[in-house]
Design a protein around this motif. Structure first.
Motif, PDB file in Angstrom:
ATOM      1  N   ILE A  65      71.621 -13.462   7.978  1.00 23.66           N
ATOM      2  CA  ILE A  65      70.259 -13.959   7.777  1.00 23.66           C
ATOM      3  C   ILE A  65      69.233 -12.834   7.937  1.00 23.66           C
ATOM      4  O   ILE A  65      68.427 -12.580   7.041  1.00 23.66           O
ATOM      5  CB  ILE A  65      69.944 -15.103   8.764  1.00 23.66           C
ATOM      6  CG1 ILE A  65      70.892 -16.273   8.514  1.00 23.66           C
ATOM      7  CG2 ILE A  65      68.498 -15.547   8.623  1.00 23.66           C
ATOM      8  CD1 ILE A  65      70.686 -17.437   9.466  1.00 23.66           C
ATOM      9  N   ALA A  66      69.262 -12.156   9.095  1.00 23.32           N
ATOM     10  CA  ALA A  66      68.213 -11.170   9.387  1.00 23.32           C
ATOM     11  C   ALA A  66      68.294  -9.962   8.459  1.00 23.32           C
ATOM     12  O   ALA A  66      67.277  -9.544   7.889  1.00 23.32           O
ATOM     13  CB  ALA A  66      68.310 -10.738  10.847  1.00 23.32           C
ATOM     14  N   LEU A  67      69.478  -9.381   8.295  1.00 24.26           N
ATOM     15  CA  LEU A  67      69.587  -8.169   7.481  1.00 24.26           C
ATOM     16  C   LEU A  67      69.243  -8.399   6.009  1.00 24.26           C
ATOM     17  O   LEU A  67      68.501  -7.607   5.422  1.00 24.26           O
ATOM     18  CB  LEU A  67      70.985  -7.573   7.614  1.00 24.26           C
ATOM     19  CG  LEU A  67      71.236  -6.669   8.822  1.00 24.26           C
ATOM     20  CD1 LEU A  67      72.601  -5.999   8.708  1.00 24.26           C
ATOM     21  CD2 LEU A  67      70.154  -5.613   8.969  1.00 24.26           C
ATOM     22  N   PRO A  68      69.777  -9.448   5.350  1.00 23.82           N
ATOM     23  CA  PRO A  68      69.392  -9.643   3.942  1.00 23.82           C
ATOM     24  C   PRO A  68      67.898  -9.828   3.743  1.00 23.82           C
ATOM     25  O   PRO A  68      67.345  -9.382   2.736  1.00 23.82           O
ATOM     26  CB  PRO A  68      70.170 -10.910   3.540  1.00 23.82           C
ATOM     27  CG  PRO A  68      71.338 -10.945   4.457  1.00 23.82           C
ATOM     28  CD  PRO A  68      70.832 -10.399   5.760  1.00 23.82           C
ATOM     29  N   LEU A  69      67.235 -10.483   4.699  1.00 24.03           N
ATOM     30  CA  LEU A  69      65.798 -10.697   4.563  1.00 24.03           C
ATOM     31  C   LEU A  69      64.978  -9.453   4.890  1.00 24.03           C
ATOM     32  O   LEU A  69      63.797  -9.366   4.515  1.00 24.03           O
ATOM     33  CB  LEU A  69      65.353 -11.845   5.472  1.00 24.03           C
ATOM     34  CG  LEU A  69      65.878 -13.243   5.113  1.00 24.03           C
ATOM     35  CD1 LEU A  69      65.459 -14.258   6.156  1.00 24.03           C
ATOM     36  CD2 LEU A  69      65.385 -13.662   3.734  1.00 24.03           C
ATOM     37  N   SER A  70      65.588  -8.511   5.588  1.00 20.19           N
ATOM     38  CA  SER A  70      64.849  -7.316   6.025  1.00 20.19           C
ATOM     39  C   SER A  70      65.073  -6.114   5.119  1.00 20.19           C
ATOM     40  O   SER A  70      64.737  -4.992   5.507  1.00 20.19           O
ATOM     41  CB  SER A  70      65.265  -6.957   7.460  1.00 20.19           C
ATOM     42  OG  SER A  70      66.643  -6.635   7.514  1.00 20.19           O
ATOM     43  N   THR A  71      65.621  -6.316   3.931  1.00 21.67           N
ATOM     44  CA  THR A  71      65.893  -5.187   3.027  1.00 21.67           C
ATOM     45  C   THR A  71      64.647  -4.362   2.707  1.00 21.67           C
ATOM     46  O   THR A  71      64.693  -3.128   2.758  1.00 21.67           O
ATOM     47  CB  THR A  71      66.536  -5.699   1.726  1.00 21.67           C
ATOM     48  OG1 THR A  71      67.757  -6.375   2.043  1.00 21.67           O
ATOM     49  CG2 THR A  71      66.855  -4.538   0.791  1.00 21.67           C
ATOM     50  N   PRO A  72      63.493  -4.973   2.384  1.00 18.91           N
ATOM     51  CA  PRO A  72      62.302  -4.132   2.113  1.00 18.91           C
ATOM     52  C   PRO A  72      61.892  -3.292   3.307  1.00 18.91           C
ATOM     53  O   PRO A  72      61.550  -2.112   3.158  1.00 18.91           O
ATOM     54  CB  PRO A  72      61.231  -5.160   1.749  1.00 18.91           C
ATOM     55  CG  PRO A  72      61.975  -6.373   1.322  1.00 18.91           C
ATOM     56  CD  PRO A  72      63.208  -6.407   2.152  1.00 18.91           C
ATOM     57  N   SER A  73      61.919  -3.883   4.494  1.00 20.00           N
ATOM     58  CA  SER A  73      61.521  -3.129   5.678  1.00 20.00           C
ATOM     59  C   SER A  73      62.521  -2.018   5.987  1.00 20.00           C
ATOM     60  O   SER A  73      62.133  -0.906   6.352  1.00 20.00           O
ATOM     61  CB  SER A  73      61.408  -4.076   6.876  1.00 20.00           C
ATOM     62  OG  SER A  73      60.926  -3.398   8.006  1.00 20.00           O
ATOM     63  N   LEU A  74      63.800  -2.297   5.831  1.00 17.99           N
ATOM     64  CA  LEU A  74      64.818  -1.263   6.058  1.00 17.99           C
ATOM     65  C   LEU A  74      64.666  -0.115   5.069  1.00 17.99           C
ATOM     66  O   LEU A  74      64.851   1.052   5.426  1.00 17.99           O
ATOM     67  CB  LEU A  74      66.220  -1.874   5.952  1.00 17.99           C
ATOM     68  CG  LEU A  74      66.656  -2.808   7.082  1.00 17.99           C
ATOM     69  CD1 LEU A  74      68.003  -3.457   6.746  1.00 17.99           C
ATOM     70  CD2 LEU A  74      66.759  -2.059   8.399  1.00 17.99           C
ATOM     71  N   ALA A  75      64.337  -0.437   3.811  1.00 18.49           N
ATOM     72  CA  ALA A  75      64.149   0.610   2.806  1.00 18.49           C
ATOM     73  C   ALA A  75      62.963   1.495   3.143  1.00 18.49           C
ATOM     74  O   ALA A  75      63.028   2.725   3.023  1.00 18.49           O
ATOM     75  CB  ALA A  75      63.969  -0.020   1.426  1.00 18.49           C
ATOM     76  N   ALA A  76      61.862   0.888   3.598  1.00 21.23           N
ATOM     77  CA  ALA A  76      60.687   1.677   3.968  1.00 21.23           C
ATOM     78  C   ALA A  76      60.990   2.585   5.157  1.00 21.23           C
ATOM     79  O   ALA A  76      60.611   3.766   5.169  1.00 21.23           O
ATOM     80  CB  ALA A  76      59.523   0.747   4.296  1.00 21.23           C
ATOM     81  N   VAL A  77      61.680   2.050   6.161  1.00 19.01           N
ATOM     82  CA  VAL A  77      62.040   2.861   7.325  1.00 19.01           C
ATOM     83  C   VAL A  77      63.022   3.959   6.932  1.00 19.01           C
ATOM     84  O   VAL A  77      62.947   5.081   7.438  1.00 19.01           O
ATOM     85  CB  VAL A  77      62.631   1.967   8.434  1.00 19.01           C
ATOM     86  CG1 VAL A  77      63.108   2.807   9.614  1.00 19.01           C
ATOM     87  CG2 VAL A  77      61.592   0.964   8.913  1.00 19.01           C
ATOM     88  N   ALA A  78      63.948   3.650   6.013  1.00 17.37           N
ATOM     89  CA  ALA A  78      64.925   4.650   5.576  1.00 17.37           C
ATOM     90  C   ALA A  78      64.241   5.840   4.910  1.00 17.37           C
ATOM     91  O   ALA A  78      64.594   6.997   5.171  1.00 17.37           O
ATOM     92  CB  ALA A  78      65.940   4.006   4.620  1.00 17.37           C
ATOM     93  N   ILE A  79      63.255   5.581   4.052  1.00 15.78           N
ATOM     94  CA  ILE A  79      62.526   6.679   3.404  1.00 15.78           C
ATOM     95  C   ILE A  79      61.764   7.494   4.443  1.00 15.78           C
ATOM     96  O   ILE A  79      61.750   8.737   4.405  1.00 15.78           O
ATOM     97  CB  ILE A  79      61.567   6.122   2.337  1.00 15.78           C
ATOM     98  CG1 ILE A  79      62.358   5.503   1.183  1.00 15.78           C
ATOM     99  CG2 ILE A  79      60.652   7.215   1.810  1.00 15.78           C
ATOM    100  CD1 ILE A  79      61.492   4.898   0.109  1.00 15.78           C
ATOM    101  N   PHE A  80      61.135   6.810   5.380  1.00 19.23           N
ATOM    102  CA  PHE A  80      60.383   7.496   6.425  1.00 19.23           C
ATOM    103  C   PHE A  80      61.300   8.391   7.255  1.00 19.23           C
ATOM    104  O   PHE A  80      60.987   9.562   7.525  1.00 19.23           O
ATOM    105  CB  PHE A  80      59.699   6.450   7.307  1.00 19.23           C
ATOM    106  CG  PHE A  80      58.886   7.027   8.420  1.00 19.23           C
ATOM    107  CD1 PHE A  80      57.681   7.651   8.169  1.00 19.23           C
ATOM    108  CD2 PHE A  80      59.337   6.960   9.731  1.00 19.23           C
ATOM    109  CE1 PHE A  80      56.928   8.190   9.197  1.00 19.23           C
ATOM    110  CE2 PHE A  80      58.590   7.496  10.765  1.00 19.23           C
ATOM    111  CZ  PHE A  80      57.390   8.112  10.499  1.00 19.23           C
ATOM    112  N   LEU A  81      62.457   7.871   7.657  1.00 17.99           N
ATOM    113  CA  LEU A  81      63.399   8.658   8.445  1.00 17.99           C
ATOM    114  C   LEU A  81      63.990   9.799   7.626  1.00 17.99           C
ATOM    115  O   LEU A  81      64.215  10.900   8.146  1.00 17.99           O
ATOM    116  CB  LEU A  81      64.525   7.756   8.965  1.00 17.99           C
ATOM    117  CG  LEU A  81      64.131   6.665   9.968  1.00 17.99           C
ATOM    118  CD1 LEU A  81      65.334   5.798  10.302  1.00 17.99           C
ATOM    119  CD2 LEU A  81      63.550   7.274  11.229  1.00 17.99           C
ATOM    120  N   PHE A  82      64.268   9.537   6.349  1.00 16.91           N
ATOM    121  CA  PHE A  82      64.844  10.576   5.492  1.00 16.91           C
ATOM    122  C   PHE A  82      63.922  11.778   5.391  1.00 16.91           C
ATOM    123  O   PHE A  82      64.358  12.926   5.505  1.00 16.91           O
ATOM    124  CB  PHE A  82      65.137  10.002   4.109  1.00 16.91           C
ATOM    125  CG  PHE A  82      65.803  10.971   3.177  1.00 16.91           C
ATOM    126  CD1 PHE A  82      67.180  11.093   3.155  1.00 16.91           C
ATOM    127  CD2 PHE A  82      65.055  11.778   2.324  1.00 16.91           C
ATOM    128  CE1 PHE A  82      67.799  11.995   2.304  1.00 16.91           C
ATOM    129  CE2 PHE A  82      65.662  12.677   1.478  1.00 16.91           C
ATOM    130  CZ  PHE A  82      67.044  12.786   1.467  1.00 16.91           C
TER     131      PHE A  82
END
Length: 294
Positions: free
Chosen positions: A204-221
């Motif tokens: 539930i949580a991870l599939p719904l959080s894909t946009p936020s995870l993508a934004a954090v991934a770019i920031f961390l990258f």
């Protein structure tokens, strides 16, 4: 009986009139500001590309002019000997492992904080948020002493671990704000159906959080890929250097080979451009996710 006289129209406040004027003319200043901003971004990029196609003599003769004879010799010289290739692989390894591990750990912590709630959740969130208030330079000496005692200096593993430790706080801060916006009814319904805490997180949580995870991934990258401070502190072996540290070899004490250095900057920028292109569909939604509670 004559109708009561109406009160004369009072003049609008000066602030309201000024706001109306700004709204009426908002199109022109906005377009002008965007054009100026585009020039500020584009001009340095064009200078870097043109300089990478020149020789040192041509650059010093005409720094902002077009290259008389464009050549890829600087890229060939940059890749000669394989040192940049090794550094590129090291950067890819350190950045990818750091980003993935940080996202996994931060999402676990953020989901737990959001689910716990109450005072305990607030205390945990505040504890992780305190990591944002401590500048990295303040903790560098104790970090180096600890890693040196553990034998993790001059190793890619130590560089990965310090990257995770430094950026976990900001990732938890962003992801917690998003997880708190998820409707509690979803988790309650899943718990009634017998879902475990792990299933709530994974299904539930991870599939719904894909946009936020993508934004954090770019920031961390971007943070890990461009990091120069910790490689300078922890890495002394040239074969274990990351790409930003390897590019310093082209900067001498008295002279700097700018065409070759700018060619390296172009090569170092390609992975960031590719990462943004691949994740841009989620990036815009992710940067505002969790800003307002639903």
């Amino acid at each position: 009986m004559s109708p009561a006289p109406t009160a004369p129209d009072t003049p609008r406040p000066r602030r309201e009139r000024r706001r109306r004027v700004l709204l009426d003319w908002s199109g022109l200043p906005r377009g002008l500001l965007l054009a100026v901003y585009a020039l500020l971004v584009a001009v340095p990029l064009v200078v870097v590309v043109l300089t990478a196609l020149k020789t040192s003599q041509q650059m010093y003769a005409d720094p902002f002019g077009l290259p008389p004879n464009p050549s890829l010799a600087n890229f060939t010289e940059l890749l000669r000997g394989g040192r940049i290739g090794i550094s590129f692989v090291n950067s890819v390894l350190v950045t990818s492992v750091s980003v993935v591990t940080t996202l996994v750990v931060a999402s676990w912590a953020a989901f737990s904080i959001a689910r716990i709630g109450g005072r305990l959740g607030l205390v945990l969130f505040a504890g992780f948020s305190l990591g944002l208030a401590v500048p990295a330079q303040v903790a560098m000496i104790p970090q180096y002493v600890i890693f040196d005692q553990l034998g993790l200096t001059n190793s890619l593993l130590g560089l990965i671990l310090i990257n995770i430790a430094v950026t976990c706080s900001v990732a938890i801060f962003i992801l917690t704000g998003f997880f708190r916006t998820l409707p509690g009814e979803l988790f309650e319904a899943a718990e009634i159906d017998g879902a475990s805490t792990w299933q709530l997180y994974w299904r539930i949580a991870l599939p719904l959080s894909t946009p936020s995870l993508a934004a954090v991934a770019i920031f961390l990258f971007v943070m890990h890929w461009n990091d120069l401070l910790y490689p300078l502190l922890f890495i002394s072996d040239p074969d274990k250097a990351t790409l930003p540290k390897a590019l310093l070899d082209f900067k001498g004490e008295y002279t700097t080979n700018y065409p070759v250095l700018f060619a390296g900057v172009i090569i170092a920028s390609i992975p960031m451009i590719v990462a943004y292109v691949l994740l841009q569909r989620w990036f815009v939604a992710g940067i505002t996710a969790g800003a307002v509670r639903g």
